[in-house]
Write a protein that holds these residues in place. Structure first.
Motif, short mmCIF file in Angstrom:
data_model
loop_
_atom_site.label_atom_id
_atom_site.label_comp_id
_atom_site.label_asym_id
_atom_site.label_seq_id
_atom_site.Cartn_x
_atom_site.Cartn_y
_atom_site.Cartn_z
N THR A 34 0.50 -1.16 0.30
CA THR A 34 -0.32 0.00 -0.06
C THR A 34 0.84 1.40 0.58
N SER A 35 0.89 2.05 -0.65
CA SER A 35 1.75 3.62 -1.26
C SER A 35 0.93 3.74 -0.52
N ASP A 36 2.00 5.15 0.41
CA ASP A 36 1.70 6.88 1.40
C ASP A 36 0.37 6.78 0.66
N ALA A 37 0.44 7.66 -0.60
CA ALA A 37 -0.60 7.97 -1.67
C ALA A 37 -2.49 7.65 -0.70
N ALA A 38 -1.92 6.14 -1.38
CA ALA A 38 -3.13 5.07 -1.09
C ALA A 38 -3.74 5.47 0.60
N LEU A 39 -2.85 5.07 0.83
CA LEU A 39 -3.09 5.32 2.79
C LEU A 39 -3.92 6.35 2.59
N ALA A 40 -3.60 7.77 2.42
CA ALA A 40 -3.69 9.11 2.76
C ALA A 40 -4.92 9.36 2.02
N GLU A 41 -4.90 9.00 1.41
CA GLU A 41 -6.52 9.29 0.32
C GLU A 41 -7.83 8.36 1.47
N ARG A 42 -7.27 7.30 1.69
CA ARG A 42 -7.93 6.46 2.37
C ARG A 42 -8.57 7.28 4.14
N GLU A 43 -7.16 7.32 4.38
CA GLU A 43 -7.70 7.95 5.61
C GLU A 43 -8.25 9.64 5.27
N ALA A 44 -8.61 10.48 3.87
CA ALA A 44 -9.30 11.33 3.86
C ALA A 44 -10.79 11.25 4.11
N MET A 45 -10.71 9.29 3.50
CA MET A 45 -12.41 9.13 4.34
C MET A 45 -12.57 9.46 5.19
N VAL A 46 -12.08 9.33 6.22
CA VAL A 46 -12.78 9.65 7.44
C VAL A 46 -13.21 10.73 7.79
N LYS A 47 -14.09 10.77 8.82
CA LYS A 47 -14.53 12.42 8.28
C LYS A 47 -15.86 12.18 9.97
N PRO A 48 -16.21 13.11 10.62
CA PRO A 48 -16.65 13.08 12.12
C PRO A 48 -17.84 11.75 12.14
N ASP A 49 -18.59 12.46 11.04
CA ASP A 49 -20.29 11.15 11.34
C ASP A 49 -19.70 10.02 10.42
N THR A 50 -18.77 9.32 10.30
CA THR A 50 -17.83 8.49 10.32
C THR A 50 -18.37 7.64 10.52
N LEU A 51 -18.96 5.80 10.82
CA LEU A 51 -18.93 5.31 11.63
C LEU A 51 -17.51 4.76 12.38
N ALA A 52 -17.29 4.94 13.60
CA ALA A 52 -16.29 4.30 14.23
C ALA A 52 -16.09 2.97 15.08
N ASP A 53 -17.52 3.07 15.40
CA ASP A 53 -17.43 1.60 16.13
C ASP A 53 -18.87 1.03 16.58
N MET A 54 -18.85 -0.48 16.46
CA MET A 54 -19.94 -1.08 17.30
C MET A 54 -19.99 -1.30 18.96
N MET A 55 -20.66 -0.98 19.69
CA MET A 55 -20.35 -1.26 21.06
C MET A 55 -21.55 -2.64 21.14
N PHE A 56 -20.70 -3.68 22.12
CA PHE A 56 -21.59 -4.33 22.52
C PHE A 56 -21.75 -4.00 23.57
#
Length: 524
Positions: free
Chosen positions: A158-180
């Motif tokens: 995985t290139s640094d650019a591909a990692l940065a592109e994926r991380e940029a998709m993460v926004k405040p309203d992106t789902l973070a976790d499911m807590m059982f």
């Protein structure tokens, strides 16, 4: 202000660099910078493995640095992290994997005398694509498994650019976790949160504890629990403090941890502090670094709190109230509150949170009137996974979370908890709240712990049954307890039966598991 957990990790690595982020009694410490690098490797490996945004990955691992690297890595790859308690058995984990449509599982290898992946050997989990095993030897790895080290090596693709592109998709309203949820009253449900909400839980705890980079913070319980995750290591990243955790939960381990590492902040259930003060030589440990103690439960023994205040040098002793569904804290006592208020209430609503007490018809009740505790703030769960009925029952149209707890507010807005609605039982038409009896029983010499449940009765519908753990050296009898109850409690509150136990069944957060007591009584 950072708006996602991966961004928080980036910011903490930049600010605190080689400072220890985590410190384990077994593995030593890992710096903020190295933890961030390890999270990158996990995110890169997930991307190389074909993980898509929104994919769910579970972590079935005891507390260790890899747990947090995996969690942040999952979220950095725009995935949803699902924490699993290591006390769960194979069938329970498989059920969660199927229900949660989980694609990848991070699991420990050898732990507690067994190889954890073996517990899933006979389970059918068609959606599970990858099993990543931590701290396993090549000889231990099964045909459907990959070692952590080999999985991490996939990040090279995985290139640094591909990692940065994926991380940029993460926004405040992106789902973070499911807590059982912990399931002390039955089968767990999965509460879903985004990054904004989960960060709100960490921010609330930092504000309550006034935590800074000078603190050494001991989180209590597994990282799979909200208090050690959002109010735990996430709060540590926010404040720059070093996060510790106990490797065991006995008094000596806790005392050693606090004294040897100069722990300054540690929240824990009342049972922990009871065990510590019950140790005959606890004063031999230097606890002078301990500045902020927080606890909370329906029953917080007043004698315990008075002893902590009178016999230790802890600067601030406090109580609070919260739950998974609100990302942790909802109320807390304030600095300078008198001990009676700290022991008998769980404080006032924290900033940004509203508390009201509602009757069965939903009407708000007045000062001193007991009803269901309702909570409203901006960090409540989004919904329960695939359970609109439970979501609707918990979150009403006006945004109030129905806690299932019974309590009342005093004239100053301090909340006193009475019990869980589900724990209440009815004796001959009278409502009985077990926690009320349990609180009074803590003052009876010879009783270390008590738990009351309702059991069927032909004449009265239900009656109380008490489970008792005696204090060390105590020979208190059933007859003495019944006699004390008759002298101090209304007749309908008097337990009709007594069972003595060596220890209460508790979950990983120190809560007594009431349904386990009911099952114990059925099998007796």
């Amino acid at each position: 202000m950072t708006t996602t957990i991966p961004a928080l990790m980036r910011d903490a690595a930049a600010r605190y660099g080689d400072r220890a982020a985590l410190a384990s009694q077994v593995d030593g410490s890992i710096s903020y910078r190295e933890l961030d690098r390890q999270a990158d490797l996990i995110a890169g490996a997930l991307i190389a493995d074909g993980a898509r945004p929104g994919d769910r990955a579970a972590i079935w691992v005891p507390n260790m640095w890899e747990w947090i690297a995996a969690a942040i890595g999952i979220q950095r790859a725009a995935g949803v992290m699902v924490p699993l308690n290591t006390r769960l058995k194979g069938g329970e984990v498989a059920d969660i994997i199927r229900r949660g449509k989980i694609a990848r599982l991070f699991t420990i290898g050898q732990f507690l005398g067994r190889y954890y992946p073996d517990m899933l050997e006979s389970e059918v989990m068609p959606g599970l694509r990858r099993r990543i095993v931590l701290r396993a030897t090549p000889e231990e790895i099964g045909p459907d498994e990959i070692r952590w080290e080999e999985f991490v090596a996939m990040a090279q693709s995985t290139s640094d650019a591909a990692l940065a592109e994926r991380e940029a998709m993460v926004k405040p309203d992106t789902l973070a976790d499911m807590m059982f949820t912990s399931g002390t009253t039955g089968a767990p449900k999965a509460a879903i949160f985004d990054h904004r909400r989960s960060l709100g839980g960490g921010r609330a705890w930092v504000d309550i504890s006034r935590q800074t980079a000078d603190d050494r913070y001991c989180v209590f319980g597994p990282f799979s629990h909200n208090a050690s995750y959002k109010a735990g290591w996430v709060a540590g990243l926010m404040s720059g403090s070093t996060v510790y955790w106990p490797e065991a939960y006995d008094a000596v381990t806790i005392l050693d941890l606090v004294a040897n590492n100069r722990i300054s902040v540690m929240p824990a259930p009342p049972t922990v502090f009871q065990e510590v003060l019950a140790h005959p030589n606890w004063r031999d440990w230097d606890l002078s670094s301990y500045r902020f103690l927080s606890t909370g439960a329906t029953v917080v023994p007043i004698e315990l709190m008075k002893r902590l205040q009178a016999e230790t040098s802890i600067a601030e002793i406090s109580t609070g109230y919260g739950m998974t569904e609100c990302c942790g804290s909802a109320t807390h006592t304030r600095p300078g509150d008198p001990m009676e208020r700290i022991a008998y209430t769980v404080g006032t609503a924290i900033p940004g949170t509203e508390i009201r007490i509602a009757g069965p018809d939903g009407r708000s009740l007045g000062t001193g009137e007991s009803g269901e505790v309702l909570i409203r703030d901006d960090k409540l769960l989004i919904e329960y996974l695939d359970d609109p009925g439970a979501t609707h029952a918990t979150l009403d149209a006006d945004g109030w979370l129905h806690s299932g707890d019974v309590g009342c507010l005093d004239a100053d807005g301090y909340l006193k908890l009475t019990d869980r609605l589900k724990d209440m039982y009815i004796v001959g038409g009278f409502n009985v709240y077990p926690a009320e009896i349990e609180k009074q029983m803590t003052g009876l010499p010879g009783i270390h712990q008590s738990a009351i449940i309702g059991v069927p009765d032909n004449r009265l519908g239900e009656v109380g049954h008490a489970f008792i753990v005696r204090s060390a050296g105590s020979t208190i009898s059933s007859e003495e307890i019944i006699a004390w109850s008759k002298a101090n409690l209304a007749n309908y509150k008097v337990p009709r039966g007594i069972t003595f136990l060596d220890a209460m069944p508790i979950n990983s957060t120190g809560k007594i598991i009431k349904f386990a007591l009911k099952e114990l009584l059925k099998s007796a």
